[in-house]
Enzyme design. Structure first.
Site, PDB file in Angstrom:
ATOM      1  N   HIS A 183      22.835   5.682  15.745  1.00 44.06           N
ATOM      2  CA  HIS A 183      21.448   6.129  15.570  1.00 44.06           C
ATOM      3  C   HIS A 183      21.364   7.637  15.720  1.00 44.06           C
ATOM      4  O   HIS A 183      21.825   8.199  16.706  1.00 44.06           O
ATOM      5  CB  HIS A 183      20.533   5.464  16.608  1.00 44.06           C
ATOM      6  CG  HIS A 183      20.520   3.976  16.514  1.00 44.06           C
ATOM      7  ND1 HIS A 183      21.525   3.190  17.025  1.00 44.06           N
ATOM      8  CD2 HIS A 183      19.620   3.118  15.943  1.00 44.06           C
ATOM      9  CE1 HIS A 183      21.249   1.916  16.778  1.00 44.06           C
ATOM     10  NE2 HIS A 183      20.104   1.850  16.124  1.00 44.06           N
ATOM     11  N   LYS A 205      26.011  -0.368  10.808  1.00 39.09           N
ATOM     12  CA  LYS A 205      24.597  -0.001  10.874  1.00 39.09           C
ATOM     13  C   LYS A 205      24.466   1.498  11.132  1.00 39.09           C
ATOM     14  O   LYS A 205      25.010   2.010  12.121  1.00 39.09           O
ATOM     15  CB  LYS A 205      23.858  -0.756  11.979  1.00 39.09           C
ATOM     16  CG  LYS A 205      22.377  -0.334  12.070  1.00 39.09           C
ATOM     17  CD  LYS A 205      21.636  -0.928  13.251  1.00 39.09           C
ATOM     18  CE  LYS A 205      20.204  -0.378  13.297  1.00 39.09           C
ATOM     19  NZ  LYS A 205      19.464  -0.797  14.505  1.00 39.09           N
ATOM     20  N   SER A 259      10.260  -1.322  17.082  1.00 37.67           N
ATOM     21  CA  SER A 259      11.467  -0.961  17.825  1.00 37.67           C
ATOM     22  C   SER A 259      12.020   0.377  17.354  1.00 37.67           C
ATOM     23  O   SER A 259      12.953   0.910  17.940  1.00 37.67           O
ATOM     24  CB  SER A 259      12.532  -2.051  17.672  1.00 37.67           C
ATOM     25  OG  SER A 259      12.896  -2.210  16.314  1.00 37.67           O
ATOM     26  N   LYS A 303      -2.212  17.274  -6.431  1.00 38.08           N
ATOM     27  CA  LYS A 303      -2.592  17.081  -7.833  1.00 38.08           C
ATOM     28  C   LYS A 303      -2.218  18.280  -8.710  1.00 38.08           C
ATOM     29  O   LYS A 303      -1.849  18.120  -9.873  1.00 38.08           O
ATOM     30  CB  LYS A 303      -4.088  16.799  -7.944  1.00 38.08           C
ATOM     31  CG  LYS A 303      -4.502  15.452  -7.360  1.00 38.08           C
ATOM     32  CD  LYS A 303      -6.013  15.326  -7.274  1.00 38.08           C
ATOM     33  CE  LYS A 303      -6.441  14.082  -6.531  1.00 38.08           C
ATOM     34  NZ  LYS A 303      -6.602  12.924  -7.388  1.00 38.08           N
ATOM     35  N   ASP A 328      -8.906  10.956 -12.874  1.00 35.17           N
ATOM     36  CA  ASP A 328      -9.919  11.083 -11.818  1.00 35.17           C
ATOM     37  C   ASP A 328     -11.322  11.190 -12.395  1.00 35.17           C
ATOM     38  O   ASP A 328     -12.247  10.514 -11.955  1.00 35.17           O
ATOM     39  CB  ASP A 328      -9.670  12.348 -10.981  1.00 35.17           C
ATOM     40  CG  ASP A 328      -8.604  12.141  -9.913  1.00 35.17           C
ATOM     41  OD1 ASP A 328      -8.257  10.978  -9.647  1.00 35.17           O
ATOM     42  OD2 ASP A 328      -8.134  13.135  -9.354  1.00 35.17           O
ATOM     43  N   ASN A 387     -17.168  26.101  -2.546  1.00 41.68           N
ATOM     44  CA  ASN A 387     -15.854  26.004  -1.909  1.00 41.68           C
ATOM     45  C   ASN A 387     -15.790  26.924  -0.694  1.00 41.68           C
ATOM     46  O   ASN A 387     -16.558  27.885  -0.582  1.00 41.68           O
ATOM     47  CB  ASN A 387     -14.750  26.387  -2.909  1.00 41.68           C
ATOM     48  CG  ASN A 387     -13.373  25.964  -2.431  1.00 41.68           C
ATOM     49  OD1 ASN A 387     -13.150  24.786  -2.178  1.00 41.68           O
ATOM     50  ND2 ASN A 387     -12.471  26.901  -2.277  1.00 41.68           N
ATOM     51  N   GLN A 415      -4.609   3.208 -14.484  1.00 39.80           N
ATOM     52  CA  GLN A 415      -3.208   3.455 -14.123  1.00 39.80           C
ATOM     53  C   GLN A 415      -2.369   2.179 -14.134  1.00 39.80           C
ATOM     54  O   GLN A 415      -1.204   2.214 -14.542  1.00 39.80           O
ATOM     55  CB  GLN A 415      -3.130   4.119 -12.745  1.00 39.80           C
ATOM     56  CG  GLN A 415      -3.639   5.558 -12.789  1.00 39.80           C
ATOM     57  CD  GLN A 415      -3.329   6.329 -11.526  1.00 39.80           C
ATOM     58  OE1 GLN A 415      -2.218   6.798 -11.336  1.00 39.80           O
ATOM     59  NE2 GLN A 415      -4.315   6.459 -10.655  1.00 39.80           N
TER      60      GLN A 415
END
Length: 532
Positions: free
Chosen positions: A144, A171, A230, A315, A353, A411, A510
């Site tokens: 790990h 692993k 976990s 975007k 959009d 804005n 979409q």
């Protein structure tokens, strides 16, 4: 599939014939303070569809190895993987190492199906058992890394070290610094000659846990309860099996997703995965926590990564990564959808959009104002105030202008507002000025910023007092559905339009572009209603 005291092997799984399309096992970590609590959780794991349970005995209080392991292994309703993780490898155990290894010996002798042994002590453990390992017990040697994800070459060297110990299963769990880190693990997994568990921890590593089925991982983990994991970034069993249709993922499954940051709030995976399943389309749709769009696109250039939705704040960056751009998206300066053309692999950018939002606003105006001529938009001639000059702001300003509205862009920074307003022949103001902006009554307001989005639901882009000048208010946010802005607008007598309407209208478009099939519209509406 065999359970109880018989080992669970991937050959026991039925592949195809409408069943599962991959060999990857689904393992539920069981963490509790008592043996009885663990047995209850094992029962839940079986009900939820897990193939096996990882019994984290390092979480037990007053652990009595011989008695407790005997009960846990023999009474488990599913095959068991015994893990006794020490603190130095990210676990709970902080005692004598020889006693810990004695407990692992006991688990092996009592007939656990799998045993996790950390790489750091694997050589020592194998020496101590002197080759006396029951045939049915498979040893997973684990490593790990809680800092980062090493290079493909470094992971390859780590695999060689683990194999050299005599491990039955390798692993390796690393940590995601960037979403591109998953690609290193995929490259290693797909070429691994030995059974391998390869996972990338953290939110940016979620795709490694789900796509392990595509790239041949031996197992992946799913938590029994949300929030009780976990390891960081672990999905729930319910999400893994139901939301992501994990058992239907195959080597040829096409990958789609929503690119954003943050992305955990997104409901898109619920809608698109349900639609794909309903249509029998071999695709998966993931939440993609992306920091750099350019880096993501460069990393995942495989023809199996075929389509993306774009959300805040990417975007405009998405548009820069397209090979070809739809004229409307080019005019707006932002995309909301990207598709890899199958014939040549080119990335095509679109903006849907404005279609979703403008259609929802027009429908609400028609409902509140009565009939308008079929050829005319109810937005025509209206003063249309758009808050925000990012990708969604550009789309709404463009759409409003197309419909004949007089556009005002508000804005935080005036410069960005001015740039957008000039493009649509509109007026620019700052957010501070917007509070006292009321040249006329009955204006239309559209918020395209993230102000008020979960978890900051007490925020609003405009004070309630100012909302009295508007006849209709639209908020692009859909988590929550009822933002503070919309609640206060309704209290002031305005018609409100939910962000869910924009979201759902663009989802229809979409889904059809991704699959080439008609969107199951009612199903998509039903799924969204259940998840908002």
């Amino acid at each position: 599939m065999t359970f109880g005291r018989s080992p669970l092997a991937t050959r026991d799984l039925k592949i195809g014939d409408g069943g599962r399309k991959n060999w990857t096992l689904v393992c539920a970590p069981v963490m509790a303070e008592t043996v009885d609590q663990m047995l209850v959780l094992m029962g839940k794991a079986k009900e939820l569809g897990a193939d096996l349970v990882e019994v984290r005995v390092d979480f037990l209080k007053n652990f009595s190895p011989k008695n407790d392991l005997d009960i846990l292994i023999k009474q488990a309703p599913l095959p068991t993987l015994i893990t006794y993780r020490p603190k130095w490898e990210g676990g709970q155990y902080d005692g004598d190492e020889s006693k810990r290894q004695e407990a692992l010996h006991m688990a092996m002798e009592l007939g656990t199906d799998y045993l996790d042994v950390e790489l750091e002590v694997a050589q020592e453990f194998y020496s101590s058992i002197q080759g006396k390992k029951p045939e049915k017990v498979k040893i997973i040697v684990s490593s790990h890394n809680y800092e980062n994800t090493p290079s493909v070459e470094e992971i390859g060297n780590l695999i060689a070290r683990i194999q050299a110990t005599g491990a039955d299963i390798v692993k390796i769990a690393t940590t995601s610094v960037d979403i591109s880190d998953n690609a290193q693990m995929f490259r290693v997994l797909v070429h691994s000659q030995v059974p391998m568990i390869g996972l990338v921890m953290g939110e940016r590593g979620l795709m490694s846990r789900i796509l392990s089925a595509k790239y041949g991982g031996f197992l992946t983990f799913g938590s029994i309860e949300a929030g009780v994991t976990s390891a960081p970034g672990q999905p729930t069993l319910v999400d893994l099996l139901d939301l992501y249709n994990f058992r239907q993922i195959g080597v040829d499954t096409k990958v789609h997703g929503v690119i954003g940051n943050p992305i955990g709030h997104s409901k898109s995976p619920h809608l698109y995965n349900a639609a794909f399943k309903s249509l029998g389309f071999n695709g998966i749709y993931l939440p993609l926590m992306v920091d750099s769009v350019a880096n993501f696109i460069k990393t995942y250039s495989s023809t199996d990564f075929v389509g993306y939705s774009y959300t805040i704040p990417h975007k405009e960056a998405g548009l820069e990564c397209c090979d070809e751009i739809d004229p409307i998206a080019k005019e707006i300066g932002a995309i909301s959808c990207m598709i890899r053309r199958p014939t040549d692999g080119k990335l095509m950018g679109y903006n849907v959009d404005y279609l979703g939002a403008i259609a929802a606003i027009e429908e609400a105006l028609r409902g509140s104002n009565g009939a308008t001529p079929a050829s005319a938009s109810p937005l025509a001639g209206k003063l249309f105030v758009v808050i925000g000059a990012g990708g969604a702001g550009k789309a709404l300003a463009y759409g409003g202008n197309e419909k004949g509205a007089r556009v005002v862009v508000a804005n935080r920074t005036y410069e960005k507002a001015k740039q957008l307003a000039d493009k649509v022949g509109g007026q620019a103001i700052t957010l501070v000025e917007l509070k006292d902006f009321h040249p006329e009554e009955g204006m239309i307001l559209a918020n395209t910023t993230s102000v008020g989005m979960k978890p900051r639901m007490d925020d609003t882009p405009l004070p309630k007092e100012a909302l009295k000048r508007y006849s209709l208010v639209f908020d692009a946010i859909y988590t929550p559905k009822w933002t503070r802005l919309l609640q206060e607008a309704q209290e002031c007598g305005a018609t409100v339009v939910f962000g869910t309407e924009m979201f759902i209208n663009q989802a229809f478009v979409q889904v059809e572009r991704f699959t080439g099939l008609p969107a199951p519209k009612q199903l998509i509406r039903d799924v969204l209603a259940r998840n908002t």
